[in-house]
Design a protein around this motif. Structure first.
Motif, PDB file in Angstrom:
ATOM      1  N   GLN A 253       0.969  -1.121   0.020  1.00  0.00           N
ATOM      2  CA  GLN A 253       0.073   0.188  -0.096  1.00  0.00           C
ATOM      3  C   GLN A 253       0.824   1.280  -0.138  1.00  0.00           C
ATOM      4  O   GLN A 253       1.689   1.341   0.879  1.00  0.00           O
ATOM      5  CB  GLN A 253      -0.938   0.145   1.138  1.00  0.00           C
ATOM      6  N   MET A 254       0.877   1.969  -0.904  1.00  0.00           N
ATOM      7  CA  MET A 254       1.670   3.189  -1.060  1.00  0.00           C
ATOM      8  C   MET A 254       1.009   4.339  -1.631  1.00  0.00           C
ATOM      9  O   MET A 254       0.038   4.354  -2.235  1.00  0.00           O
ATOM     10  CB  MET A 254       3.101   2.871  -1.787  1.00  0.00           C
ATOM     11  N   ALA A 255       1.530   5.534  -1.517  1.00  0.00           N
ATOM     12  CA  ALA A 255       0.937   6.722  -1.991  1.00  0.00           C
ATOM     13  C   ALA A 255       2.488   7.486  -2.582  1.00  0.00           C
ATOM     14  O   ALA A 255       3.554   7.301  -2.293  1.00  0.00           O
ATOM     15  CB  ALA A 255       0.447   7.773  -0.842  1.00  0.00           C
ATOM     16  N   TYR A 256       2.109   8.105  -3.849  1.00  0.00           N
ATOM     17  CA  TYR A 256       3.059   8.751  -4.582  1.00  0.00           C
ATOM     18  C   TYR A 256       2.683   9.763  -5.478  1.00  0.00           C
ATOM     19  O   TYR A 256       1.508   9.824  -5.944  1.00  0.00           O
ATOM     20  CB  TYR A 256       3.813   7.605  -5.574  1.00  0.00           C
ATOM     21  N   LEU A 257       3.893  10.538  -5.846  1.00  0.00           N
ATOM     22  CA  LEU A 257       3.307  11.894  -6.655  1.00  0.00           C
ATOM     23  C   LEU A 257       3.645  11.589  -8.207  1.00  0.00           C
ATOM     24  O   LEU A 257       4.719  11.089  -8.342  1.00  0.00           O
ATOM     25  CB  LEU A 257       4.225  12.914  -5.971  1.00  0.00           C
ATOM     26  N   VAL A 258       2.645  12.101  -9.076  1.00  0.00           N
ATOM     27  CA  VAL A 258       2.992  12.270 -10.448  1.00  0.00           C
ATOM     28  C   VAL A 258       2.534  13.306 -11.021  1.00  0.00           C
ATOM     29  O   VAL A 258       1.810  14.077 -10.517  1.00  0.00           O
ATOM     30  CB  VAL A 258       2.171  10.915 -11.308  1.00  0.00           C
ATOM     31  N   ALA A 259       3.162  13.411 -12.197  1.00  0.00           N
ATOM     32  CA  ALA A 259       2.818  14.787 -13.148  1.00  0.00           C
ATOM     33  C   ALA A 259       1.931  14.323 -14.466  1.00  0.00           C
ATOM     34  O   ALA A 259       2.383  12.838 -14.698  1.00  0.00           O
ATOM     35  CB  ALA A 259       4.025  15.413 -13.315  1.00  0.00           C
ATOM     36  N   PRO A 260       1.649  14.739 -15.054  1.00  0.00           N
ATOM     37  CA  PRO A 260       1.210  14.505 -16.738  1.00  0.00           C
ATOM     38  C   PRO A 260       2.338  13.932 -17.445  1.00  0.00           C
ATOM     39  O   PRO A 260       3.548  14.533 -17.294  1.00  0.00           O
ATOM     40  CB  PRO A 260       0.520  15.645 -17.207  1.00  0.00           C
ATOM     41  N   ALA A 261       2.277  12.843 -18.127  1.00  0.00           N
ATOM     42  CA  ALA A 261       3.336  12.357 -18.795  1.00  0.00           C
ATOM     43  C   ALA A 261       4.303  13.355 -19.725  1.00  0.00           C
ATOM     44  O   ALA A 261       5.307  12.917 -19.780  1.00  0.00           O
ATOM     45  CB  ALA A 261       2.837  11.149 -19.809  1.00  0.00           C
ATOM     46  N   LYS A 262       3.532  14.039 -20.345  1.00  0.00           N
ATOM     47  CA  LYS A 262       4.441  15.030 -21.216  1.00  0.00           C
ATOM     48  C   LYS A 262       4.940  16.076 -20.573  1.00  0.00           C
ATOM     49  O   LYS A 262       5.350  16.988 -21.399  1.00  0.00           O
ATOM     50  CB  LYS A 262       3.275  15.243 -22.362  1.00  0.00           C
ATOM     51  N   THR A 263       5.140  16.106 -19.459  1.00  0.00           N
ATOM     52  CA  THR A 263       5.843  16.992 -18.516  1.00  0.00           C
ATOM     53  C   THR A 263       7.366  16.867 -19.037  1.00  0.00           C
ATOM     54  O   THR A 263       7.935  16.045 -18.908  1.00  0.00           O
ATOM     55  CB  THR A 263       5.499  17.044 -17.119  1.00  0.00           C
ATOM     56  N   PRO A 264       7.801  18.153 -19.436  1.00  0.00           N
ATOM     57  CA  PRO A 264       9.151  18.193 -19.819  1.00  0.00           C
ATOM     58  C   PRO A 264      10.061  17.584 -18.853  1.00  0.00           C
ATOM     59  O   PRO A 264       9.974  17.800 -17.482  1.00  0.00           O
ATOM     60  CB  PRO A 264       9.481  19.517 -20.094  1.00  0.00           C
ATOM     61  N   PRO A 265      11.022  16.881 -19.106  1.00  0.00           N
ATOM     62  CA  PRO A 265      12.104  16.211 -18.317  1.00  0.00           C
ATOM     63  C   PRO A 265      12.631  16.975 -17.389  1.00  0.00           C
ATOM     64  O   PRO A 265      12.781  16.802 -16.112  1.00  0.00           O
ATOM     65  CB  PRO A 265      12.994  15.557 -19.277  1.00  0.00           C
ATOM     66  N   GLU A 266      13.029  18.354 -17.664  1.00  0.00           N
ATOM     67  CA  GLU A 266      13.550  19.518 -16.755  1.00  0.00           C
ATOM     68  C   GLU A 266      12.888  19.640 -15.932  1.00  0.00           C
ATOM     69  O   GLU A 266      13.135  20.074 -14.768  1.00  0.00           O
ATOM     70  CB  GLU A 266      14.164  20.642 -17.854  1.00  0.00           C
ATOM     71  N   ILE A 267      11.486  19.878 -15.989  1.00  0.00           N
ATOM     72  CA  ILE A 267      10.397  20.363 -15.070  1.00  0.00           C
ATOM     73  C   ILE A 267      10.135  19.039 -14.242  1.00  0.00           C
ATOM     74  O   ILE A 267      10.220  19.063 -12.978  1.00  0.00           O
ATOM     75  CB  ILE A 267       9.155  20.705 -15.731  1.00  0.00           C
ATOM     76  N   GLN A 268      10.274  17.856 -14.686  1.00  0.00           N
ATOM     77  CA  GLN A 268      10.084  16.735 -13.852  1.00  0.00           C
ATOM     78  C   GLN A 268      11.410  16.516 -12.747  1.00  0.00           C
ATOM     79  O   GLN A 268      11.024  16.289 -11.805  1.00  0.00           O
ATOM     80  CB  GLN A 268      10.088  15.437 -14.571  1.00  0.00           C
ATOM     81  N   GLU A 269      12.316  16.787 -13.313  1.00  0.00           N
ATOM     82  CA  GLU A 269      13.477  16.742 -12.520  1.00  0.00           C
ATOM     83  C   GLU A 269      13.679  17.868 -11.325  1.00  0.00           C
ATOM     84  O   GLU A 269      13.710  17.638 -10.281  1.00  0.00           O
ATOM     85  CB  GLU A 269      14.871  17.154 -13.094  1.00  0.00           C
ATOM     86  N   ARG A 270      12.814  19.097 -11.693  1.00  0.00           N
ATOM     87  CA  ARG A 270      12.644  20.103 -10.628  1.00  0.00           C
ATOM     88  C   ARG A 270      11.794  19.607  -9.720  1.00  0.00           C
ATOM     89  O   ARG A 270      11.861  19.831  -8.386  1.00  0.00           O
ATOM     90  CB  ARG A 270      12.318  21.326 -11.403  1.00  0.00           C
ATOM     91  N   LEU A 271      10.744  19.027  -9.962  1.00  0.00           N
ATOM     92  CA  LEU A 271       9.360  18.264  -9.323  1.00  0.00           C
ATOM     93  C   LEU A 271      10.129  17.374  -8.271  1.00  0.00           C
ATOM     94  O   LEU A 271       9.865  17.472  -7.104  1.00  0.00           O
ATOM     95  CB  LEU A 271       8.275  17.924  -9.893  1.00  0.00           C
TER      96      LEU A 271
END
Length: 326
Positions: A253-271
């Motif tokens: 049982q876990m909780a996790y954070l995600v962004a929309p798939a097409k979020t730019p890699p640079e923004i994903q790294e910042r998140l």
């Protein structure tokens, strides 16, 4: 013609280089406005509590995170909102094993591929709880009651066809009996009805029931795990009482954070950087562990691999528990 094509090529390369520079600059400045964190459950549940604590911790870092509760359909309504959001990093969501269970069983059009994994928030063990005045005071007597009253014992769960629901069903299966499952849109509503004796029992996280346990309104009978919870050392596991609630393998049982798939890699790294720092904050770790959860540092691709693994397990277990039994 050669000179013309060469000129065009240089122009395209120049434009692409400029866009890459602009993208890197935008990522360096991210965020420049508030980030919306969609929690697909009601206010007051464990995921909502975690999200709001993360929001307070990030506020100290100058990052504004607004929690948006969008409950319904075992978390899939809120997560659909995240999947369809502008992929700019300013809308993210808190997925859970419940979301994964719905995807694994084909009960939602959502797919894991619609999300970019950011960071795991917690992993949790689940409890079987009863009202304080329940006629059963321990796990053995509760299971005896279930066996004696097939199809009459009600167990509340946040959502359906998820881990809570699976464990509720297994509570009856371990004594070859059946129970009535009562799904809710979140743990906060389950615990209210449990304390009010509207249902016989409930399957919840410790963090969703801690206040009511401390107030002696409800009491835990057993842990759906192979080890006791550190903050609840006196509550036995089903395993040590001789009840096998993992006949098809271990479940997470876990909780996790995600962004929309097409979020730019640079923004994903910042998140990843922003949110994992908050999750690793001593204040978040202490509060989570006090509520019976565990905190680790699983992010990005490694988290994505874990999500796929849990999905595959739940596809097998869901079929055996919900399909083959019919």
């Amino acid at each position: 013609m050669y000179v013309f094509n060469k000129t065009i090529s240089k122009f395209v390369i120049s434009v692409m280089s400029s866009l890459m520079v602009l993208g890197s600059a935008a990522a360096a400045d991210f965020p420049i406005k508030e980030i919306k964190l969609v929690v697909p459950w009601n206010v007051g549940g464990s995921n909502d509590i975690s999200a709001r604590l993360i929001s307070r911790i990030l506020a100290d870092e100058g990052v504004t995170v607004v929690v948006d509760n969008v409950p319904g359909a075992t978390g899939t309504i809120g997560m659909t909102k995240v999947a369809n959001a502008e992929p700019d990093g300013y809308t993210i969501g808190m997925g859970t094993s419940s979301t994964i269970a719905m995807i694994a069983q084909g009960l939602t059009p959502l797919k894991n591929e619609q999300f970019a994994p950011i960071a795991r928030v917690t992993t949790d063990q689940l409890l079987l709880l009863v009202p304080k005045d329940s006629p059963t005071k321990d796990l053995t007597s509760f299971e005896a009651m279930v066996k004696k009253n097939p199809g009459k014992i009600s167990i509340g769960t946040p959502g359906s066809n998820n881990l809570n629901h699976i464990f509720a069903v297994m509570t009856g299966d371990v004594v070859n009996s059946e129970i009535i499952t009562v799904p809710y849109t979140g743990g906060a509503k389950v615990i209210v009805d449990l304390a009010g004796k509207q249902i016989t029992a409930a399957v919840l996280k410790p963090s969703e029931s801690k206040a009511q346990m401390d107030s002696n309104m409800v009491m835990p009978l057993g842990v759906f795990a192979n080890e006791r919870i550190k903050s609840l050392p006196n509550v036995p596991t089903f395993k040590e009482k001789g009840f096998n609630v993992f006949p098809y393998g271990p479940l997470v049982q876990m909780a996790y954070l995600v962004a929309p798939a097409k979020t730019p890699p640079e923004i994903q790294e910042r998140l990843i950087s922003i949110f994992n720092k908050a999750i690793q904050d001593p204040r978040f770790k202490a509060a989570s562990e006090d509520g019976g959860a565990k905190v680790d540092s699983l992010t990005g691709k490694a988290l994505g691999t874990e999500i796929v693994s849990v999905t595959n397990t739940l596809a097998i277990v869901g079929k055996k528990v919900f399909t083959e039994k019919k």
